[in-house]
Design a protein around this motif. Structure first.
Motif, short mmCIF file in Angstrom:
data_model
loop_
_atom_site.label_atom_id
_atom_site.label_comp_id
_atom_site.label_asym_id
_atom_site.label_seq_id
_atom_site.Cartn_x
_atom_site.Cartn_y
_atom_site.Cartn_z
N LYS A 268 43.17 78.32 38.30
CA LYS A 268 42.22 79.40 38.09
C LYS A 268 42.96 80.72 37.82
CE LYS A 268 38.56 76.87 39.12
NZ LYS A 268 37.62 76.48 38.06
N LEU A 269 42.37 81.55 36.98
CA LEU A 269 42.88 82.91 36.74
C LEU A 269 42.20 83.86 37.72
CD1 LEU A 269 42.89 83.23 32.84
CD2 LEU A 269 44.82 82.79 34.35
N PHE A 289 46.33 90.67 37.18
CA PHE A 289 45.81 89.33 36.91
C PHE A 289 46.90 88.35 37.34
CE2 PHE A 289 43.26 91.33 33.33
CZ PHE A 289 42.02 91.11 33.91
N LEU A 290 46.51 87.31 38.06
CA LEU A 290 47.48 86.35 38.60
C LEU A 290 47.15 84.93 38.11
CD1 LEU A 290 47.54 87.62 42.31
CD2 LEU A 290 49.08 88.27 40.44
N ALA A 291 48.22 84.12 37.97
CA ALA A 291 48.04 82.74 37.53
C ALA A 291 49.20 81.88 38.03
CB ALA A 291 47.94 82.67 36.01
N ILE A 302 45.65 82.83 28.93
CA ILE A 302 45.57 84.25 29.29
C ILE A 302 45.42 85.11 28.05
CG2 ILE A 302 46.88 86.18 30.27
CD1 ILE A 302 48.08 84.16 32.26
N ASN A 303 46.18 84.80 27.01
CA ASN A 303 46.08 85.59 25.78
C ASN A 303 44.70 85.46 25.14
OD1 ASN A 303 48.32 87.21 25.28
ND2 ASN A 303 49.56 85.48 24.61
N ASP A 415 38.39 83.76 36.11
CA ASP A 415 37.54 82.94 37.00
C ASP A 415 37.02 83.68 38.21
OD1 ASP A 415 37.83 80.36 35.55
OD2 ASP A 415 39.94 80.68 36.01
N LEU A 416 37.87 84.46 38.86
CA LEU A 416 37.49 85.09 40.13
C LEU A 416 38.06 86.48 40.24
CD1 LEU A 416 38.53 81.89 41.79
CD2 LEU A 416 36.41 82.89 42.58
#
Length: 419
Positions: A268-269, A289-291, A302-303, A415-416
């Motif tokens: 999830k992003l 933003f984390l992944a 992400i892009n 996503d969250l």
């Protein structure tokens, strides 16, 4: 530098586009007193050299330099010697000269380039034009020439038996050159402040004024980049209630961290808003933003979903201090994401650039305990104590307030939101 670390003696290099008179100043600082080794008068300027070529390659000057730096690993330094022979000429005693008849910074700001430059490298690239092999090789050549000039400038300080170095000025944002310098082992430790460019002058001016007035301050308060506004639970809850139909209730700290780490481990992003915002140009785990860095496909996702940027630009990792050497060939901390180092672990492909390097952010308990805890929990779950970290924005400045966080989250495909 004196505020960032308790160093009694160190070498100081300040280099930028230009100051009042000088663009580059090399000093030794001992017990607060400065001894100047070399000063380089403007228009001799590494910053203007780099920025002119940024414009020549079709990127926006004073903004797109990081794009040229990201492009550089894709090419070969075919034009390096030509640049050092005709444009950026290295002189004795660590001095250099910029040939402004070819490399004219002020003309470039107006989109004009000298006939001599065009004769050497062909016509300048249009901002929407295709990137050719020549453009890529030229970006590589400019970067390598910059790195060679940086080593040359430092020569007068190398026989002084001083093993600490502080770098400041806009050119200190050349993270690739910083990494190459560290690899040389010329100094035991190198510090680059979180905002070494013009924005950092605000902090420096305040500190200088306090020192002159003999006003005491706790230097621990600025030994981290989290100097922006903090928002209370009440303020955040109020903003959520005004902008969401069914705002969720608060989580315990333990549940918040564990749930977020689990979501990340499942691909999830996450939009992550925590505590005081960062000061400086990098997102450092307060507005990010984390992944999951283990999934190489996450970069394209992400892009597509949020960044909408050039594919040659890398994403950066955040890791925790005690695990950094497991992933990266770096023998010091990099708390402000301004050092590039070689990746030595195949489990983080999403944050590994084409040349096998990454722009590293090391996190410790003291500077941001919640972000540290998230990375540690994610690592305990997956075996990889590292996250992909990019700025919380979509073609806009990095978000600052809870309302901006909600609006950018709504406009994204992330996503969250964890706030």
């Amino acid at each position: 530098a004196e505020a960032m670390q308790n160093w009694g003696e160190f070498v100081s290099l300040s280099f930028d586009g230009g100051g009042e008179t000088y663009s580059t100043v090399l000093c030794i600082v001992k017990n607060g007193n400065r001894k100047i080794l070399t000063r380089h008068k403007w228009p001799n300027s590494l910053g203007h050299f780099y920025s002119t070529f940024t414009g020549f390659l079709g990127f926006k000057m004073l903004e797109g330099e990081y794009k040229m730096m990201g492009l550089a690993p894709y090419g070969k330094a075919k034009y390096k010697q030509l640049i050092l022979d005709k444009i950026l000429i290295l002189k004795s005693n660590g001095k250099y000269e910029l040939n402004t008849k070819i490399c004219d910074y002020h003309a470039a700001l107006n989109g004009k380039f000298s006939s001599k430059m065009i004769k050497l490298f062909g016509p300048p690239r249009d901002k929407n034009g295709k990137l050719s092999k020549l453009h890529t090789d030229l970006s590589t050549s400019v970067q390598v020439a910059f790195e060679e000039a940086l080593m040359h400038i430092l020569k007068p300080a190398l026989n002084k038996n001083i093993n600490k170095l502080v770098i400041s000025g806009g050119c200190a944002l050349n993270v690739t050159a910083n990494g190459k310098l560290i690899e040389k082992n010329l100094f035991d430790e190198i510090i680059i402040p979180p905002a070494p460019h013009d924005a950092g002058c605000a902090i420096g001016a305040a500190l200088c004024s306090m020192k002159k007035r003999k006003i005491k301050f706790n230097s621990r308060n600025i030994r981290n980049p989290y100097l922006g506004r903090n928002f209370t639970n009440k303020e955040i809850s109020f903003t959520l209630s005004k902008n969401l139909r069914n705002p969720p209730g608060p989580e315990t700290e333990q549940d918040l961290i564990l749930k977020t780490a689990n979501f990340l481990s499942k691909g999830k992003l996450i939009a992550w808003f925590q505590g005081r915002s960062e000061f400086g140009p990098r997102a450092l785990g307060a507005r990010s933003f984390l992944a999951d860095p283990r999934d190489d496909n996450i970069r394209e996702i992400i892009n597509q979903k949020i960044k909408k940027r050039e594919l040659f630009r890398p994403f950066a990792p955040s890791t925790i201090k005690e695990f950094s050497k497991k992933f990266f060939n770096l023998n010091q901390s990099s708390p402000y994401m301004n050092i590039v180092a070689t990746v030595i672990n195949e489990n983080v492909p999403a944050v590994t650039h084409i040349d096998g390097t990454a722009r590293i952010h090391t996190v410790d308990k003291e500077s941001h305990f919640r972000y540290y805890s998230l990375i540690k929990t994610f690592g305990d779950l997956t075996g990889v104590h590292c996250l992909l970290n990019t700025s919380f924005n979509i073609q806009e400045p990095i978000i600052y307030t809870p309302l901006e966080a909600i609006n950018t989250f709504k406009n994204s495909d992330v996503d969250l939101l964890v706030i």
